[in-house]
Design a protein around this motif. Structure first.
Motif, PDB file in Angstrom:
ATOM      1  N   ALA A  21     -25.145 -28.709  21.819  1.00 50.76           N
ATOM      2  CA  ALA A  21     -25.979 -29.893  22.077  1.00 50.76           C
ATOM      3  C   ALA A  21     -25.935 -30.860  20.895  1.00 50.76           C
ATOM      4  CB  ALA A  21     -27.416 -29.458  22.361  1.00 50.76           C
ATOM      5  N   THR A  22     -26.008 -30.337  19.681  1.00 48.40           N
ATOM      6  CA  THR A  22     -25.944 -31.186  18.494  1.00 48.40           C
ATOM      7  C   THR A  22     -24.592 -31.881  18.399  1.00 48.40           C
ATOM      8  OG1 THR A  22     -27.472 -29.711  17.347  1.00 48.40           O
ATOM      9  CG2 THR A  22     -26.172 -31.210  15.987  1.00 48.40           C
ATOM     10  N   SER A  23     -23.524 -31.149  18.651  1.00 48.03           N
ATOM     11  CA  SER A  23     -22.179 -31.727  18.594  1.00 48.03           C
ATOM     12  C   SER A  23     -21.977 -32.782  19.673  1.00 48.03           C
ATOM     13  CB  SER A  23     -21.125 -30.628  18.733  1.00 48.03           C
ATOM     14  OG  SER A  23     -21.244 -29.707  17.694  1.00 48.03           O
ATOM     15  N   THR A  24     -22.483 -32.537  20.873  1.00 51.57           N
ATOM     16  CA  THR A  24     -22.356 -33.505  21.961  1.00 51.57           C
ATOM     17  C   THR A  24     -23.119 -34.783  21.633  1.00 51.57           C
ATOM     18  OG1 THR A  24     -22.091 -31.712  23.557  1.00 51.57           O
ATOM     19  CG2 THR A  24     -22.700 -33.869  24.431  1.00 51.57           C
ATOM     20  N   LEU A  25     -24.307 -34.640  21.080  1.00 53.12           N
ATOM     21  CA  LEU A  25     -25.088 -35.808  20.665  1.00 53.12           C
ATOM     22  C   LEU A  25     -24.358 -36.588  19.567  1.00 53.12           C
ATOM     23  CD1 LEU A  25     -27.750 -37.357  21.034  1.00 53.12           C
ATOM     24  CD2 LEU A  25     -28.719 -35.890  19.264  1.00 53.12           C
ATOM     25  N   ALA A  26     -23.756 -35.872  18.631  1.00 55.42           N
ATOM     26  CA  ALA A  26     -22.991 -36.535  17.569  1.00 55.42           C
ATOM     27  C   ALA A  26     -21.778 -37.265  18.152  1.00 55.42           C
ATOM     28  CB  ALA A  26     -22.549 -35.518  16.526  1.00 55.42           C
ATOM     29  N   MET A  27     -21.079 -36.649  19.120  1.00 54.31           N
ATOM     30  CA  MET A  27     -19.931 -37.312  19.750  1.00 54.31           C
ATOM     31  C   MET A  27     -20.372 -38.570  20.489  1.00 54.31           C
ATOM     32  SD  MET A  27     -17.428 -34.276  21.095  1.00 54.31           S
ATOM     33  CE  MET A  27     -18.644 -33.099  21.619  1.00 54.31           C
ATOM     34  N   PHE A  28     -21.518 -38.515  21.157  1.00 53.29           N
ATOM     35  CA  PHE A  28     -22.033 -39.699  21.845  1.00 53.29           C
ATOM     36  C   PHE A  28     -22.315 -40.814  20.850  1.00 53.29           C
ATOM     37  CE2 PHE A  28     -25.764 -42.080  23.466  1.00 53.29           C
ATOM     38  CZ  PHE A  28     -25.142 -42.700  24.539  1.00 53.29           C
ATOM     39  N   ARG A  47     -19.985 -43.818  28.359  1.00 57.65           N
ATOM     40  CA  ARG A  47     -19.956 -43.096  27.081  1.00 57.65           C
ATOM     41  C   ARG A  47     -20.770 -41.810  27.167  1.00 57.65           C
ATOM     42  NH1 ARG A  47     -20.453 -47.988  22.650  1.00 57.65           N
ATOM     43  NH2 ARG A  47     -18.365 -48.788  23.046  1.00 57.65           N
ATOM     44  N   PHE A  48     -21.882 -41.877  27.865  1.00 54.30           N
ATOM     45  CA  PHE A  48     -22.716 -40.685  28.032  1.00 54.30           C
ATOM     46  C   PHE A  48     -21.964 -39.595  28.782  1.00 54.30           C
ATOM     47  CE2 PHE A  48     -25.763 -38.344  30.722  1.00 54.30           C
ATOM     48  CZ  PHE A  48     -26.506 -37.723  29.732  1.00 54.30           C
ATOM     49  N   TRP A  49     -21.336 -39.951  29.916  1.00 51.03           N
ATOM     50  CA  TRP A  49     -20.604 -38.957  30.705  1.00 51.03           C
ATOM     51  C   TRP A  49     -19.412 -38.408  29.939  1.00 51.03           C
ATOM     52  CZ3 TRP A  49     -23.485 -36.778  33.893  1.00 51.03           C
ATOM     53  CH2 TRP A  49     -24.357 -37.471  34.720  1.00 51.03           C
ATOM     54  N   MET A  50     -18.719 -39.257  29.202  1.00 50.66           N
ATOM     55  CA  MET A  50     -17.577 -38.780  28.423  1.00 50.66           C
ATOM     56  C   MET A  50     -18.022 -37.836  27.311  1.00 50.66           C
ATOM     57  SD  MET A  50     -15.027 -39.634  30.029  1.00 50.66           S
ATOM     58  CE  MET A  50     -13.945 -38.787  28.902  1.00 50.66           C
ATOM     59  N   ALA A  51     -19.167 -38.093  26.704  1.00 46.97           N
ATOM     60  CA  ALA A  51     -19.688 -37.165  25.692  1.00 46.97           C
ATOM     61  C   ALA A  51     -20.007 -35.811  26.326  1.00 46.97           C
ATOM     62  CB  ALA A  51     -20.928 -37.747  25.025  1.00 46.97           C
ATOM     63  N   LEU A  52     -20.548 -35.823  27.547  1.00 47.87           N
ATOM     64  CA  LEU A  52     -20.825 -34.556  28.240  1.00 47.87           C
ATOM     65  C   LEU A  52     -19.541 -33.809  28.574  1.00 47.87           C
ATOM     66  CD1 LEU A  52     -23.782 -35.414  30.646  1.00 47.87           C
ATOM     67  CD2 LEU A  52     -23.845 -34.178  28.482  1.00 47.87           C
ATOM     68  N   VAL A  53     -18.501 -34.532  29.004  1.00 47.54           N
ATOM     69  CA  VAL A  53     -17.217 -33.881  29.299  1.00 47.54           C
ATOM     70  C   VAL A  53     -16.617 -33.304  28.013  1.00 47.54           C
ATOM     71  CG1 VAL A  53     -14.850 -34.301  30.052  1.00 47.54           C
ATOM     72  CG2 VAL A  53     -16.752 -35.221  31.371  1.00 47.54           C
ATOM     73  N   CYS A  87     -16.115 -30.161  33.448  1.00 50.33           N
ATOM     74  CA  CYS A  87     -14.887 -30.901  33.115  1.00 50.33           C
ATOM     75  C   CYS A  87     -14.164 -31.381  34.375  1.00 50.33           C
ATOM     76  CB  CYS A  87     -13.940 -30.046  32.294  1.00 50.33           C
ATOM     77  SG  CYS A  87     -14.434 -29.873  30.572  1.00 50.33           S
ATOM     78  N   CYS A  88     -14.153 -30.585  35.405  1.00 45.32           N
ATOM     79  CA  CYS A  88     -13.362 -30.895  36.603  1.00 45.32           C
ATOM     80  C   CYS A  88     -14.045 -31.861  37.560  1.00 45.32           C
ATOM     81  CB  CYS A  88     -13.007 -29.619  37.336  1.00 45.32           C
ATOM     82  SG  CYS A  88     -11.855 -28.587  36.414  1.00 45.32           S
ATOM     83  N   GLN A  89     -15.324 -32.014  37.515  1.00 45.40           N
ATOM     84  CA  GLN A  89     -15.997 -32.867  38.482  1.00 45.40           C
ATOM     85  C   GLN A  89     -15.759 -34.338  38.219  1.00 45.40           C
ATOM     86  OE1 GLN A  89     -20.120 -32.020  38.531  1.00 45.40           O
ATOM     87  NE2 GLN A  89     -20.623 -33.395  36.883  1.00 45.40           N
ATOM     88  N   TYR A  90     -15.221 -34.687  37.068  1.00 45.60           N
ATOM     89  CA  TYR A  90     -14.993 -36.086  36.731  1.00 45.60           C
ATOM     90  C   TYR A  90     -13.533 -36.485  36.856  1.00 45.60           C
ATOM     91  CZ  TYR A  90     -19.663 -35.630  35.052  1.00 45.60           C
ATOM     92  OH  TYR A  90     -20.993 -35.374  34.976  1.00 45.60           O
ATOM     93  N   ARG A  91     -12.727 -35.720  37.568  1.00 42.33           N
ATOM     94  CA  ARG A  91     -11.306 -36.024  37.760  1.00 42.33           C
ATOM     95  C   ARG A  91     -11.118 -37.212  38.626  1.00 42.33           C
ATOM     96  NH1 ARG A  91      -7.678 -31.887  39.908  1.00 42.33           N
ATOM     97  NH2 ARG A  91      -6.056 -33.140  39.046  1.00 42.33           N
TER      98      ARG A  91
END
Length: 91
Positions: A21-28, A47-53, A87-91
């Protein structure tokens, strides 16, 4: 009498979730570094969805490298399945 203080307990899944969670927030937050001016900084759902992926991909990579630290194979496979679905739902 056995000394059970040296038995390996394995890593905590709560700590794993906190790390991801911390890393994903940092990537966002880092996705906003390419902004040219401060008025270009606004909420971006993309940007939010890409950070989640990216976070889901990081879950898979991190868990595979640290497989031996997390002792429950069932939970490990469920985590990998959830990461693959994310990862696959955003193809």
């Amino acid at each position: 009498m056995k000394d059970e203080s040296h038995i390996q307990q394995g890593a905590s899944y709560g700590r794993f979730v906190a790390m991801i969670a911390t890393s994903t927030l940092a990537m966002f937050a880092l996705t906003y570094l390419n902004s040219y001016a401060s008025d270009h900084i606004f909420w971006s759902q993309t940007r939010f969805w890409m950070a989640l992926v990216m976070g889901a991909a990081m879950i898979a990579v991190t868990l595979c490298f640290m497989w031996g630290m997390y002792l429950s194979r069932r939970i490990n496979f469920l985590i990998l399945l959830a990461a693959a679905c994310a990862c696959c739902q955003y193809r």
